[in-house]
Design an enzyme around this catalytic site. Structure first.
Site, short mmCIF file in Angstrom:
data_model
loop_
_atom_site.label_atom_id
_atom_site.label_comp_id
_atom_site.label_asym_id
_atom_site.label_seq_id
_atom_site.Cartn_x
_atom_site.Cartn_y
_atom_site.Cartn_z
N HIS A 1 -2.73 5.14 17.66
CA HIS A 1 -3.98 4.16 16.92
C HIS A 1 -5.45 4.76 16.98
O HIS A 1 -6.40 3.98 16.38
CB HIS A 1 -3.31 2.96 15.77
CG HIS A 1 -1.92 3.39 15.46
ND1 HIS A 1 -1.63 4.31 13.89
CD2 HIS A 1 -0.64 2.40 15.57
CE1 HIS A 1 -0.71 4.00 14.03
NE2 HIS A 1 0.21 3.22 14.96
N GLU B 1 0.63 -1.14 0.19
CA GLU B 1 -0.14 0.64 0.47
C GLU B 1 1.35 1.22 0.05
O GLU B 1 1.72 1.19 0.67
CB GLU B 1 -0.54 -0.04 1.47
CG GLU B 1 -1.71 -0.91 1.12
CD GLU B 1 -2.49 -0.60 2.93
OE1 GLU B 1 -3.79 -1.45 2.29
OE2 GLU B 1 -1.95 -0.66 3.54
N VAL C 1 -18.18 4.72 17.58
CA VAL C 1 -18.07 5.42 18.99
C VAL C 1 -18.59 7.15 18.95
O VAL C 1 -19.07 8.14 19.60
CB VAL C 1 -16.57 4.97 19.84
CG1 VAL C 1 -17.10 6.29 20.75
CG2 VAL C 1 -16.64 3.41 20.36
N ARG D 1 -20.59 -0.89 11.34
CA ARG D 1 -21.10 -0.99 13.05
C ARG D 1 -21.28 0.54 13.07
O ARG D 1 -20.94 1.33 12.22
CB ARG D 1 -20.44 -1.59 14.14
CG ARG D 1 -19.00 -1.37 13.74
CD ARG D 1 -18.36 -1.76 15.10
NE ARG D 1 -16.80 -1.35 14.98
CZ ARG D 1 -17.20 -0.92 15.29
NH1 ARG D 1 -17.33 0.38 15.34
NH2 ARG D 1 -14.97 -0.45 15.17
N ASN E 1 -15.84 -0.65 8.38
CA ASN E 1 -16.33 -1.34 9.85
C ASN E 1 -17.54 -1.37 9.55
O ASN E 1 -19.36 -0.22 9.90
CB ASN E 1 -16.64 -0.43 10.93
CG ASN E 1 -14.84 0.09 11.25
OD1 ASN E 1 -14.34 -1.48 11.57
ND2 ASN E 1 -14.34 0.61 11.29
N HIS F 1 -6.92 11.30 9.01
CA HIS F 1 -8.20 10.48 9.53
C HIS F 1 -9.66 10.44 8.99
O HIS F 1 -10.44 11.43 10.29
CB HIS F 1 -8.20 9.06 10.07
CG HIS F 1 -9.06 8.22 10.23
ND1 HIS F 1 -8.66 7.27 11.18
CD2 HIS F 1 -10.63 7.76 9.66
CE1 HIS F 1 -9.12 6.40 11.14
NE2 HIS F 1 -10.27 6.61 10.25
N GLU G 1 -13.47 3.84 5.97
CA GLU G 1 -12.66 5.22 6.29
C GLU G 1 -11.48 5.04 5.56
O GLU G 1 -11.15 3.75 4.18
CB GLU G 1 -12.24 4.39 7.22
CG GLU G 1 -12.67 3.11 8.73
CD GLU G 1 -13.31 4.14 9.95
OE1 GLU G 1 -11.33 4.91 9.73
OE2 GLU G 1 -14.24 3.77 10.75
#
Length: 281
Positions: free
Chosen positions: A66, A31, A129, A126, A124, A39, A106
């Site tokens: 992270h 990568e 948070v 789901r 992700n 991010h 993401e």
């Protein structure tokens, strides 16, 4: 991380050996290395009736080890045009996979290049948070949506109906020392802030036991305001009026992060805490 061609073959050998030992599979991915990215993640919702929408992006670049500790929306680095690109990429990914439910796509955003290209990290599958940031920005209840979608109901709004109002920022209040080491103990005294413009998701109370069996996060404090500057000020004040006694927490560290000139200018990238943590402490 390979920064010179002479390192490539030894790095391939080392990575393959570790993969074979750990997983019995030596296949490798190469990568692009982004050394100073942001991010950026996009909240998507998809129903079983082939409808999928995005609810804007969240900037989660302030991380220690992270792990995110500050999340905000909209991102200071994302224009309306870039938001549309990110959103469409996230929707395309979710729909091509036949995804149904709440999810977060993401990305890494490379600000070192003029056109700010972005690269997929993962999805992700789901709620995250930091979903309250999006809830406060849109006025929508994503938990309710997720349950209704699971019951087979269609999404209640179309993409054109989504409105992002103001600015929202979340901090993760954690039981940890100044070096980010998780702490346990008894909450001897707890007092939350009283500002009606703040949302505090937690299960804290005086006498609560913080055990080693779960994540060190004690709660999530989220501020919403018409502007980013006002949201920062509201959140700083909220942290100052939050009392958690009996064990160490990152409350003061979070306030210092919010007040740092790099963060206030909207220029905090993923390396921000690695570079500034000692000064912030």
């Amino acid at each position: 991380l390979v920064t010179d061609m002479a390192q490539l073959l030894p790095a391939l050998h080392s990575a393959r050996s570790e993969a074979l030992a750990g997983f019995g599979n030596g296949d490798l991915l190469m990568e692009r290395a982004l050394l100073r990215p942001r991010h950026i993640e996009v909240q998507v919702m998809a129903d079983s009736h082939c409808h999928c929408i995005h609810l804007g992006e969240r900037d989660c670049s302030v991380q220690r080890r992270h792990q995110k500790i500050i999340e905000e929306s909209p991102s200071p680095a994302v224009s309306a045009a870039l938001r549309e690109q990110l959103g469409q990429a996230a929707i395309t990914l979710a729909q091509s996979a036949g995804y149904v439910g709440a999810g977060t796509v993401e990305f890494l955003l490379d600000e070192a290049q003029d056109n700010k290209p972005f690269y997929l990290m993962e999805m992700n599958t789901r709620l995250q948070v930091e979903h309250p940031v999006t809830e406060m920005l849109t006025g929508l209840d994503l938990v309710e949506w997720q349950l209704r979608i699971a019951c087979g109901e269609p999404l209640p709004v179309a993409q054109a109906d989504v409105r992002l109002k103001g600015h929202a920022i979340e901090v993760r209040l954690c039981a940890e020392d100044e070096h980010f080491t998780p702490q346990t103990g008894t909450v001897q005294h707890f007092l939350p802030p009283t500002d009606a413009g703040l949302r505090f998701d937690h299960a804290l109370h005086t006498g609560a036991e913080v055990t080693p069996h779960y994540d060190a996060m004690l709660g999530k404090l989220i501020a919403h305001a018409p502007t980013r500057r006002e949201a920062i000020e509201r959140l700083c004040t909220g942290l100052q009026h939050t009392t958690v006694l009996g064990l160490p927490s990152n409350r003061a560290f979070l306030a210092a992060c919010l007040q740092h000139p790099v963060f206030r200018a909207g220029e905090a990238l993923i390396p921000f805490l690695a570079e500034e943590a000692d000064a912030l402490r």
